[in-house]
Design an enzyme around this catalytic site. Structure first.
Site, short mmCIF file in Angstrom:
data_model
loop_
_atom_site.label_atom_id
_atom_site.label_comp_id
_atom_site.label_asym_id
_atom_site.label_seq_id
_atom_site.Cartn_x
_atom_site.Cartn_y
_atom_site.Cartn_z
N GLN A 130 0.86 -1.19 0.00
CA GLN A 130 0.00 0.00 0.00
C GLN A 130 0.89 1.23 0.00
O GLN A 130 1.66 1.43 0.95
CB GLN A 130 -0.88 -0.01 1.25
CG GLN A 130 -1.76 1.23 1.38
CD GLN A 130 -2.49 1.28 2.70
OE1 GLN A 130 -2.03 0.71 3.69
NE2 GLN A 130 -3.61 1.95 2.74
N GLY A 131 0.79 2.05 -1.02
CA GLY A 131 1.63 3.25 -1.12
C GLY A 131 0.82 4.51 -0.89
O GLY A 131 0.48 5.21 -1.84
N SER A 133 1.35 6.60 2.53
CA SER A 133 2.13 7.55 3.33
C SER A 133 3.39 8.01 2.59
O SER A 133 4.02 7.24 1.87
CB SER A 133 2.55 6.90 4.64
OG SER A 133 1.42 6.40 5.32
N GLU A 252 -12.01 -2.01 6.03
CA GLU A 252 -11.57 -2.47 7.34
C GLU A 252 -12.73 -2.46 8.33
O GLU A 252 -12.67 -3.02 9.40
CB GLU A 252 -10.44 -1.58 7.85
CG GLU A 252 -9.51 -2.34 8.76
CD GLU A 252 -8.36 -1.50 9.25
OE1 GLU A 252 -8.42 -0.27 9.10
OE2 GLU A 252 -7.41 -2.08 9.79
N SER A 376 -4.12 6.79 13.39
CA SER A 376 -3.62 6.88 14.77
C SER A 376 -4.79 7.02 15.75
O SER A 376 -5.91 7.36 15.36
CB SER A 376 -2.69 8.09 14.92
OG SER A 376 -3.44 9.28 14.82
#
Ligand SMILES: Cc1cc2nc3c(=O)[nH]c(=O)nc-3n(C[C@H](O)[C@H](O)[C@H](O)COP(=O)(O)OP(=O)(O)OC[C@H]3O[C@@H](n4cnc5c(N)ncnc54)[C@H](O)[C@@H]3O)c2cc1C
Length: 393
Positions: A130-131, A133, A252, A376
């Site tokens: 997964q690209g 960040s 998710e 986060s």
């Protein structure tokens, strides 16, 4: 809340359990076995085992059969999560592809993408990264600056991609990466981004490992230097990558937390065993902490069953899913903080009284990351406050 499974679900449990018993070599369950193999060998063994599991019909449990899945219920997926953890089965090596990419391709992929991506992914023939960040874009994903410039001058019509991604899980073992790339020159924030499916085995892509404090390199950096991507390899419309990313991340949301509960509960027993060996179980403060974290874990189990019931009843949990991520990640971190307190001044030892502590140390270190990735804790609290409770921004 429904705490029971149907007869068909229990039959599936028996079938899966006996396959796992027959196909997990006993030495794999020995503490420290996976660490002893090293990153590359451990990845290879897990990759092959998972392929065999898929060929035996134990993958894509709740995916439609037309995509090679089993067409099972959410209850069967929860049982699968529970049983694989209880059997000490190796963790998936293709989590990002299986959890996020496959359902997105099923929902909005072209027919060619469905054919090329889903089957090979299920059988681990292609490992996906997964690209998202970048050094300047994490929680604020719309700040990405990796860019793709269209070049149709030759025989092919490609994007030429330049920029950098970071914290890319499986970077050094990845075959392909689904990446957020700014494809509209001068565009800002959420606009003008495309989700490109980039081949990592080409001269313009350089993946470098990042070493963690545990010594492992589960993630890395990916540099694009004139990497080429056919324009047909955009998932969703070109320039509409933000919408594709939001759809992808929403997958998710059905996750209930059953797998996490099962794993953490076993780890709790391991920590309690260390406390007994060290005689720390007689310390009233440690006893109190162990009791508190056990209560937290039981709350997680009940929450997981609540989520599963909702999903079984066809309810979309939407942003309430942020609460599941908050609950499991913070319970996990609390659990490993108790481990630090149990060890006290023995924290630097590799073993105590016949117990190899190294795998436990690795978990304690890993626990620091779970309130960062996948959104986060601070961001999950913002989402819960604004989208669930309706508080002002
Ligand atoms: C183990 C691991 C694996 C990862 N794997 C991947 C991967 O495969 N692919 C990928 O693309 N990324 C991956 N990531 C990156 C992960 O998604 C980012 O670390 C995460 O999104 C946070 O971004 P950041 O690190 O840039 O921190 P920042 O966004 O800079 O945040 C720094 C701090 O500020 C807080 N903060 C930020 N914004 C707000 C706000 N609006 N309100 C309140 N507090 C805020 C954060 O909570 C955090 O405490 C991984 C990270 C880890 C640790």
């Amino acid at each position: 809340m429904d705490l029971t499974y149907t007869q068909a679900e229990e039959d599936f449990r028996r079938e899966l359990r006996s396959w796992l018993q027959a196909n997990i070599p006993p030495e794999w369950t020995r503490p420290g076995f996976w660490e002893s193999l090293g990153d590359d060998e451990s990845f290879r063994v897990r990759r092959d085992w998972e392929r065999d599991k898929a060929l035996a019909g134990f993958a894509g449990i709740s995916w439609p059969t037309e995509y090679g899945g089993r067409g099972g219920t959410p209850g069967m997926k929860a049982i699968y999560d529970e049983e694989t953890v209880q059997a000490n089965a190796p963790r998936t090596v293709n989590a990002l592809g299986l959890t996020f990419l496959a359902p997105t391709v099923m929902a909005i992929g072209s027919d060619a993408q469905k054919k090329e991506i889903i089957g090979p992914l299920l059988r681990n023939e292609v490992i996906w990264c997964q690209g998202f960040s970048e050094p300047g874009a994490g929680s604020d994903l719309a700040a990405i600056s990796t860019r793709g410039v269209r070049d149709g001058s030759g025989e092919s019509d490609d994007f030429v991609v330049n920029g950098q991604k970071v914290w890319t899980t499986n970077a050094v073992h990845g075959d392909k990466i689904f990446a957020m790339v700014r494809t509209e020159p001068g565009s800002q924030r959420h606009r003008g981004i495309s989700m490109l499916l980039i081949d990592m085995h080409q001269p313009g892509v350089d993946a470098r490992p990042l070493k963690q404090m545990s010594g492992a390199s589960e993630f890395g950096e990916v540099f694009f230097d004139d990497a080429r991507v056919p324009v047909t390899d955009s998932l969703g419309d070109i320039g509409d990558g933000w919408r594709t990313a939001m759809l992808l991340l929403s997958f998710e949301r059905g996750a209930s937390g059953i797998a996490q509960y099962t794993e953490f509960r076993r780890q709790y027993d391991e920590i309690a065993a260390v406390a007994r060996k060290l005689g720390r179980d007689r310390d009233p403060v440690v006893r109190d902490e162990l009791a508190r974290v056990l209560t937290e874990l039981e709350c997680l189990r009940l929450h997981a069953m609540h989520v599963l019931t909702q999903v079984e009843q066809g309810r979309d949990l939407g942003f309430e899913a942020s609460m599941t991520k908050l609950q499991w990640s913070e319970a996990f971190q609390d659990l490993w903080e108790v481990y630090d307190h149990v060890l006290g001044e023995d924290a630097t030892l590799d073993a105590v009284d016949g117990i190899d502590l190294r795998p436990l140390h690795a978990q304690a270190m890993w626990s620091r990351s779970v309130t960062i990735w996948g959104g986060s804790s601070q961001v999950q609290r913002n989402v819960t406050a604004e989208r669930v409770l309706g508080l002002p921004r």
